[in-house]
Each structure stands twice: as structure tokens, then as C-alpha cells.
Design a protein around this motif. Structure first.
Motif, PDB file in Angstrom:
ATOM      1  N   TRP A  16      62.178  27.304  29.292  1.00  0.00           N
ATOM      2  CA  TRP A  16      62.090  25.916  28.837  1.00  0.00           C
ATOM      3  C   TRP A  16      62.658  24.927  29.847  1.00  0.00           C
ATOM      4  CZ3 TRP A  16      59.559  23.286  25.256  1.00  0.00           C
ATOM      5  CH2 TRP A  16      59.005  23.990  24.186  1.00  0.00           C
ATOM      6  N   GLU A  17      63.611  25.363  30.657  1.00  0.00           N
ATOM      7  CA  GLU A  17      64.234  24.455  31.623  1.00  0.00           C
ATOM      8  C   GLU A  17      63.211  23.983  32.652  1.00  0.00           C
ATOM      9  OE1 GLU A  17      68.738  26.342  31.535  1.00  0.00           O
ATOM     10  OE2 GLU A  17      67.376  26.903  33.138  1.00  0.00           O
ATOM     11  N   ASP A  18      63.221  22.698  32.927  1.00  0.00           N
ATOM     12  CA  ASP A  18      62.252  22.140  33.870  1.00  0.00           C
ATOM     13  C   ASP A  18      62.498  22.582  35.302  1.00  0.00           C
ATOM     14  OD1 ASP A  18      60.897  20.785  31.908  1.00  0.00           O
ATOM     15  OD2 ASP A  18      62.048  18.952  32.154  1.00  0.00           O
ATOM     16  N   ALA A  24      62.773  32.624  39.717  1.00  0.00           N
ATOM     17  CA  ALA A  24      64.152  32.969  39.331  1.00  0.00           C
ATOM     18  C   ALA A  24      64.146  33.918  38.140  1.00  0.00           C
ATOM     19  CB  ALA A  24      64.946  31.706  39.003  1.00  0.00           C
ATOM     20  N   ILE A  25      63.262  33.680  37.189  1.00  0.00           N
ATOM     21  CA  ILE A  25      63.147  34.565  36.028  1.00  0.00           C
ATOM     22  C   ILE A  25      62.661  35.941  36.481  1.00  0.00           C
ATOM     23  CG2 ILE A  25      61.966  34.930  33.821  1.00  0.00           C
ATOM     24  CD1 ILE A  25      61.805  31.832  33.592  1.00  0.00           C
ATOM     25  N   ASN A  26      61.718  35.945  37.402  1.00  0.00           N
ATOM     26  CA  ASN A  26      61.212  37.209  37.930  1.00  0.00           C
ATOM     27  C   ASN A  26      62.309  37.972  38.657  1.00  0.00           C
ATOM     28  OD1 ASN A  26      59.992  39.214  39.558  1.00  0.00           O
ATOM     29  ND2 ASN A  26      58.047  38.161  39.438  1.00  0.00           N
ATOM     30  N   LYS A  42      55.594  36.175  22.016  1.00  0.00           N
ATOM     31  CA  LYS A  42      56.197  37.149  21.098  1.00  0.00           C
ATOM     32  C   LYS A  42      57.529  36.658  20.514  1.00  0.00           C
ATOM     33  CE  LYS A  42      57.956  41.883  20.984  1.00  0.00           C
ATOM     34  NZ  LYS A  42      58.199  43.111  21.736  1.00  0.00           N
ATOM     35  N   HIS A  43      58.317  35.913  21.298  1.00  0.00           N
ATOM     36  CA  HIS A  43      59.684  35.619  20.897  1.00  0.00           C
ATOM     37  C   HIS A  43      59.953  34.202  20.389  1.00  0.00           C
ATOM     38  CE1 HIS A  43      60.351  39.321  23.250  1.00  0.00           C
ATOM     39  NE2 HIS A  43      61.272  39.518  22.342  1.00  0.00           N
ATOM     40  N   VAL A  44      58.951  33.327  20.418  1.00  0.00           N
ATOM     41  CA  VAL A  44      59.144  31.995  19.827  1.00  0.00           C
ATOM     42  C   VAL A  44      58.039  31.770  18.803  1.00  0.00           C
ATOM     43  CG1 VAL A  44      60.279  31.045  21.876  1.00  0.00           C
ATOM     44  CG2 VAL A  44      57.821  30.759  21.613  1.00  0.00           C
ATOM     45  N   SER A  45      58.227  30.777  17.954  1.00  0.00           N
ATOM     46  CA  SER A  45      57.222  30.491  16.926  1.00  0.00           C
ATOM     47  C   SER A  45      55.920  30.021  17.571  1.00  0.00           C
ATOM     48  CB  SER A  45      57.743  29.411  15.971  1.00  0.00           C
ATOM     49  OG  SER A  45      57.805  28.167  16.639  1.00  0.00           O
ATOM     50  N   ASN A  46      54.843  30.100  16.813  1.00  0.00           N
ATOM     51  CA  ASN A  46      53.538  29.685  17.329  1.00  0.00           C
ATOM     52  C   ASN A  46      53.553  28.236  17.798  1.00  0.00           C
ATOM     53  OD1 ASN A  46      52.280  32.154  16.979  1.00  0.00           O
ATOM     54  ND2 ASN A  46      51.565  31.655  14.915  1.00  0.00           N
ATOM     55  N   ASN A  47      54.148  27.355  17.003  1.00  0.00           N
ATOM     56  CA  ASN A  47      54.192  25.941  17.379  1.00  0.00           C
ATOM     57  C   ASN A  47      55.032  25.729  18.633  1.00  0.00           C
ATOM     58  OD1 ASN A  47      52.493  25.065  15.346  1.00  0.00           O
ATOM     59  ND2 ASN A  47      54.167  24.655  13.923  1.00  0.00           N
ATOM     60  N   SER A  48      56.159  26.414  18.729  1.00  0.00           N
ATOM     61  CA  SER A  48      57.006  26.296  19.923  1.00  0.00           C
ATOM     62  C   SER A  48      56.285  26.812  21.151  1.00  0.00           C
ATOM     63  CB  SER A  48      58.311  27.073  19.739  1.00  0.00           C
ATOM     64  OG  SER A  48      59.116  26.456  18.769  1.00  0.00           O
ATOM     65  N   PHE A  49      55.555  27.899  20.982  1.00  0.00           N
ATOM     66  CA  PHE A  49      54.796  28.444  22.106  1.00  0.00           C
ATOM     67  C   PHE A  49      53.745  27.441  22.585  1.00  0.00           C
ATOM     68  CE2 PHE A  49      51.025  30.558  23.768  1.00  0.00           C
ATOM     69  CZ  PHE A  49      51.576  31.172  24.876  1.00  0.00           C
ATOM     70  N   ARG A  53      53.731  25.944  26.273  1.00  0.00           N
ATOM     71  CA  ARG A  53      52.586  26.220  27.143  1.00  0.00           C
ATOM     72  C   ARG A  53      51.942  24.922  27.629  1.00  0.00           C
ATOM     73  NH1 ARG A  53      50.980  29.287  30.844  1.00  0.00           N
ATOM     74  NH2 ARG A  53      48.846  29.984  30.743  1.00  0.00           N
ATOM     75  N   LYS A  54      51.781  23.969  26.735  1.00  0.00           N
ATOM     76  CA  LYS A  54      51.203  22.680  27.110  1.00  0.00           C
ATOM     77  C   LYS A  54      52.108  21.962  28.110  1.00  0.00           C
ATOM     78  CE  LYS A  54      49.471  18.393  25.124  1.00  0.00           C
ATOM     79  NZ  LYS A  54      49.267  17.630  23.886  1.00  0.00           N
ATOM     80  N   ARG A  55      53.405  22.038  27.887  1.00  0.00           N
ATOM     81  CA  ARG A  55      54.365  21.345  28.742  1.00  0.00           C
ATOM     82  C   ARG A  55      54.441  21.956  30.142  1.00  0.00           C
ATOM     83  NH1 ARG A  55      60.404  19.397  27.529  1.00  0.00           N
ATOM     84  NH2 ARG A  55      61.113  19.486  29.655  1.00  0.00           N
ATOM     85  N   HIS A  56      54.372  23.260  30.236  1.00  0.00           N
ATOM     86  CA  HIS A  56      54.604  23.929  31.521  1.00  0.00           C
ATOM     87  C   HIS A  56      53.335  24.327  32.268  1.00  0.00           C
ATOM     88  CE1 HIS A  56      58.919  24.025  31.565  1.00  0.00           C
ATOM     89  NE2 HIS A  56      58.861  24.156  30.263  1.00  0.00           N
ATOM     90  N   ARG A  57      52.199  24.186  31.673  1.00  0.00           N
ATOM     91  CA  ARG A  57      50.947  24.519  32.364  1.00  0.00           C
ATOM     92  C   ARG A  57      50.751  23.559  33.539  1.00  0.00           C
ATOM     93  NH1 ARG A  57      46.602  24.931  28.405  1.00  0.00           N
ATOM     94  NH2 ARG A  57      47.422  27.007  28.144  1.00  0.00           N
ATOM     95  N   GLY A  58      50.657  24.110  34.729  1.00  0.00           N
ATOM     96  CA  GLY A  58      50.408  23.304  35.913  1.00  0.00           C
ATOM     97  C   GLY A  58      51.605  22.523  36.432  1.00  0.00           C
TER      98      GLY A  58
END
Length: 83
Positions: A16-18, A24-26, A42-49, A53-58
Motif C-alpha cells: 500500500w505504501e506509495d 523491495a518486497i521481492n 487472497k489477504h485483503v477484502s475484495n473492495n480493498s483489493f 489495484r486501481k491505485r497502483h496499476r501503472g
């Protein structure tokens, strides 16, 4: 991949961190970009996912190669002040 609860929490936080790059995660947890998407699904709710995904795509600052050379650290200068 099986992680303990504190690791799962930290991976989600880093995702989630910008300013924390996927590399770094890898490096810390051995999760690739595509595995991170599956992990988050798998680990967050559907809405949170969907929001994540929308926020971090691209997003350029989440990949070291696309990141501006002016960004030289992965956290805010006030984030890790001694207590």
C-alpha cells in the motif's frame, strides 16, 4: 508461499505504501509483482483489493527502473524517528 501473520501484515503495508518499490518486497519476501497481486487478492477484502489495484496499476514510483532519480529513499524523512 506461507508467511506468518506479522509478515503478511508487513507485506500488505509495503504494497500500500506509495514509495516502497515492488523490488523491495521481492528482496525481503521473494514475491514477484504478479505474485503480489495474487497475495493481495487472497489477504485483503475484495473492495480493498480493487482500490489497491486501481491505485497502483501503472504507478511509476513503485518500480525502481521507472522511478525518478530524485527519489532516493523508500520512506518519509520523518517516518523512522527515534522514540
Amino acid at each position: 508461499m506461507h508467511f506468518k501473520e506479522p509478515d503478511i501484515s508487513r507485506i500488505i503495508e509495503m504494497a500500500w505504501e506509495d514509495r516502497t518499490p515492488y523490488e523491495a518486497i521481492n528482496t525481503l519476501y521473494g514475491i514477484t509483482d504478479s505474485q503480489l497481486v495474487t497475495f493481495m487478492r487472497k489477504h485483503v477484502s475484495n473492495n480493498s483489493f480493487k482500490v489497491w489495484r486501481k491505485r497502483h496499476r501503472g504507478r511509476k514510483n513503485k518500480h525502481l527502473q521507472l522511478r525518478s532519480s530524485q527519489v532516493n529513499r523508500s520512506h518519509c524523512s520523518t517516518q523512522y524517528k527515534p522514540r
